[in-house]
Scaffold this motif. Structure first.
Motif, PDB file in Angstrom:
ATOM      1  N   PRO A 143       5.618  -5.447  47.449  1.00 56.67           N
ATOM      2  CA  PRO A 143       5.384  -5.293  46.009  1.00 56.67           C
ATOM      3  C   PRO A 143       3.970  -5.647  45.568  1.00 56.67           C
ATOM      4  CG  PRO A 143       7.546  -6.238  46.374  1.00 56.67           C
ATOM      5  CD  PRO A 143       6.866  -6.186  47.713  1.00 56.67           C
ATOM      6  N   ALA A 174      15.506  -7.291  38.480  1.00 56.82           N
ATOM      7  CA  ALA A 174      14.331  -6.550  38.017  1.00 56.82           C
ATOM      8  C   ALA A 174      14.747  -5.361  37.144  1.00 56.82           C
ATOM      9  CB  ALA A 174      13.509  -6.079  39.211  1.00 56.82           C
ATOM     10  N   ALA A 194       9.643  -3.936  41.185  1.00 59.55           N
ATOM     11  CA  ALA A 194       8.790  -5.132  41.134  1.00 59.55           C
ATOM     12  C   ALA A 194       7.541  -4.900  40.293  1.00 59.55           C
ATOM     13  CB  ALA A 194       8.400  -5.544  42.551  1.00 59.55           C
ATOM     14  N   LEU A 254       2.406 -11.091  40.498  1.00 61.54           N
ATOM     15  CA  LEU A 254       3.185 -10.870  41.719  1.00 61.54           C
ATOM     16  C   LEU A 254       2.653 -11.751  42.838  1.00 61.54           C
ATOM     17  CD1 LEU A 254       3.790  -7.023  41.690  1.00 61.54           C
ATOM     18  CD2 LEU A 254       5.557  -8.770  41.869  1.00 61.54           C
ATOM     19  N   TYR A 310       7.505 -12.054  47.551  1.00 60.96           N
ATOM     20  CA  TYR A 310       8.093 -11.543  46.317  1.00 60.96           C
ATOM     21  C   TYR A 310       9.251 -12.404  45.811  1.00 60.96           C
ATOM     22  CZ  TYR A 310      10.358  -8.169  43.143  1.00 60.96           C
ATOM     23  OH  TYR A 310      10.937  -7.555  42.062  1.00 60.96           O
ATOM     24  N   ASN A 367       8.769 -14.889  42.867  1.00 58.84           N
ATOM     25  CA  ASN A 367       8.706 -14.462  41.467  1.00 58.84           C
ATOM     26  C   ASN A 367      10.015 -14.714  40.723  1.00 58.84           C
ATOM     27  OD1 ASN A 367       6.425 -12.549  42.721  1.00 58.84           O
ATOM     28  ND2 ASN A 367       6.109 -12.710  40.508  1.00 58.84           N
TER      29      ASN A 367
END
Length: 496
Positions: free
Chosen positions: A34, A252, A325, A334, A338, A341
């Motif tokens: 991402p 997401a 993402a 970011l 990942y 996050n």
């Protein structure tokens, strides 16, 4: 990555093999994708991802063709050996049916027979698990074999360095944030420096190195012994991985659907292509493990179609993970890993889910580290092994494990920039394993097959990309990428 013929293992159906390949390919690289997408721009990233997926599929079919050719050589040698034994028992055998001792020795040394025979399609059945090291010794010369092992060793060192950095980095991010003012977890809007405080007088970099030392002390000793991943451990880590990926994609999508998406990625940013290339190559890596995946498949009739389906599903998954993402989070927020996050209160309200996602790499990577370390140690042994020779106990049990463990730990001690580690490993060693080695393997195995069995012989598992143009195209692409990445690094360092 043993360089020898190994046990095939229990057979499984083609669809189970498809799942195994999916699990093998989708690993740590997916968690760094991402950020690479956000840096390079969504259009450039999508085009490069699809193209590199296609290139990886092509070289996968190259390796499968080489596996079938290697099996044909082995099957033919067995037939010749049985025939010689029968001829020795019979005094009526004709001279033309018997290989001389010299020619037999040449056949053992190089799988080209002095007498050409028309090969039946059954010869090319993939029944023996011939690892890539053994294929290299069958089709490459001595220099080629050494270069093969050098490439594998560099790649495995990169793998270990990524794993050794990812676990302490995740622990540092979660625990330092949780112990500070932001008790909800990682605050991606705040740009932390390594010199920022973590616990009292301890800086974040100090916490990272403490976790690295603990990681080394707990998992490093496994390098000195033989260890393998059990079936149940593999099932557990795969289950955790898919739960984590599913949670991240759903969360997401919910944020984007509710209008809380913060991402506005650019169409293209060519400065980010270098890392994106390395991350994508690393994320499609499976060629080195194909013998152990393909050989136990019970029915290989539609093998190429199943592999193509696997790659299509993996492309769709990578696209879904990365696009959700980059439209959910701002590009500058970011993180390299990942999962971090989602260690925020405004993203995940439930503390247990936050800590599960934040510490997810710790659980899965920690189980893989000893396996890869033992694999690297065994490759070092194979590289320096001489026929009939044995290593002294100190060299075997101390020297090889030490040179396996120390370099990646030193790299992880110096940097925790996961995106760069994945990018460089993929761009250099990954290019060799995914492009250069399969291209040379398929080219040389085709020549050997024609010499051994005649020019009309058809390998039933031959690649759909059977023209020599495709071999040249893969090599040209590989060397172009090598020079592009190197030039990009040099120019970047010059500007700094």
């Amino acid at each position: 990555m043993a360089g020898e013929i190994t046990e095939t293992g229990d057979l499984y159906s083609p669809y189970v093999g498809l799942v195994y390949m999916f699990n093998l390919i989708v690993g740590t690289g997916a968690l760094t994708m991402p950020k690479a997408f956000a840096t390079a721009g969504w259009l450039v990233s999508l085009i490069l991802l699809v193209f590199l997926g296609f290139m990886s599929f092509m070289t996968t079919t190259f390796v499968m063709e080489a596996m079938a050719a290697a099996n044909a050589q082995l099957h033919w040698k067995r037939m010749e050996s049985h025939k010689e034994e029968e001829d020795e028992d019979s005094s009526t055998a004709s001279d033309s049916d018997i290989l001389t001792q010299d020619s037999y020795e040449r056949a053992e040394k190089r799988p080209i027979l002095s007498v050409q025979r028309r090969a039946s399609p059954s010869l090319f059945e993939i029944t023996d698990r011939v690892e890539m090291g053994q294929m290299a010794s069958m089709f490459f010369n001595k220099v080629g074999v050494n270069l093969f092992y050098f490439c594998i060793i560099v790649y495995l060192y990169g793998d270990l360095a990524i794993y050794a950095a990812a676990v302490p980095f995740s622990l540092m991010q979660v625990t330092c944030s949780a112990s500070g003012n932001d008790s909800c977890g990682v605050d991606t809007d705040t740009k932390y420096n390594d010199t920022d405080q973590c616990w009292g007088p301890l800086r974040r970099v100090d916490a990272y190195r403490i976790y690295l030392a603990i990681f080394t002390l707990l998992l490093g000793p496994f390098t000195f012994f033989d260890v393998q991943k059990t079936k149940y451990l593999q099932i557990l880590t795969s289950l955790m991985r898919w739960i984590a990926f599913a949670i991240m994609i759903v969360l997401a999508l919910v944020r984007i659907g509710s209008g809380r998406g913060e991402g506005h990625p650019p169409l293209a940013n060519f400065l980010g292509i270098r890392n994106l290339f390395g991350v994508c190559v690393y994320s499609f890596m499976c060629q080195h493990s194909l013998p152990s995946l393909i050989t136990p498949v019970s029915s290989k009739r539609h093998l190429t179609r199943l592999v193509f389906l696997d790659y299509a599903l993996i492309l769709a998954f990578y696209g879904l993970l990365s696009f959700t993402a980059i439209f959910c989070f701002r590009g500058d927020s970011l993180m390299d890993m990942y999962t971090l996050n989602f260690a925020r209160c405004d993203v995940v309200g439930l503390a247990a889910v936050r800590f599960f996602l934040g510490l997810f790499p710790v659980f899965t990577i920690s189980t893989n580290f000893p396996i890869i370390a033992v694999t690297l140690r065994n490759n070092w042994k194979t590289l320096f092994h001489r026929e009939g020779g044995t290593y002294p106990w100190v060299v075997d049990r101390v020297v090889f494990p030490t040179i396996t463990l120390v370099p990646p730990i030193l790299v992880a001690f110096c940097t925790h920039d996961l995106e760069s580690l994945v990018g460089i490993t993929g761009a250099y060693a990954g290019t060799g394993i995914q492009y250069v080695i399969p291209a040379f393997l398929v080219y040389l195995c085709r020549k050997d097959t024609q010499l051994a069995f005649g020019y009309g012989t058809v390998n039933k598992h031959r690649s759909p990309f059977r023209h020599t143009f495709w071999v040249g195209f893969v090599l040209l692409w590989a060397f172009s990428c090598f020079f592009f990445v190197t030039a990009n690094i040099v120019l970047s360092e010059t500007k700094l």
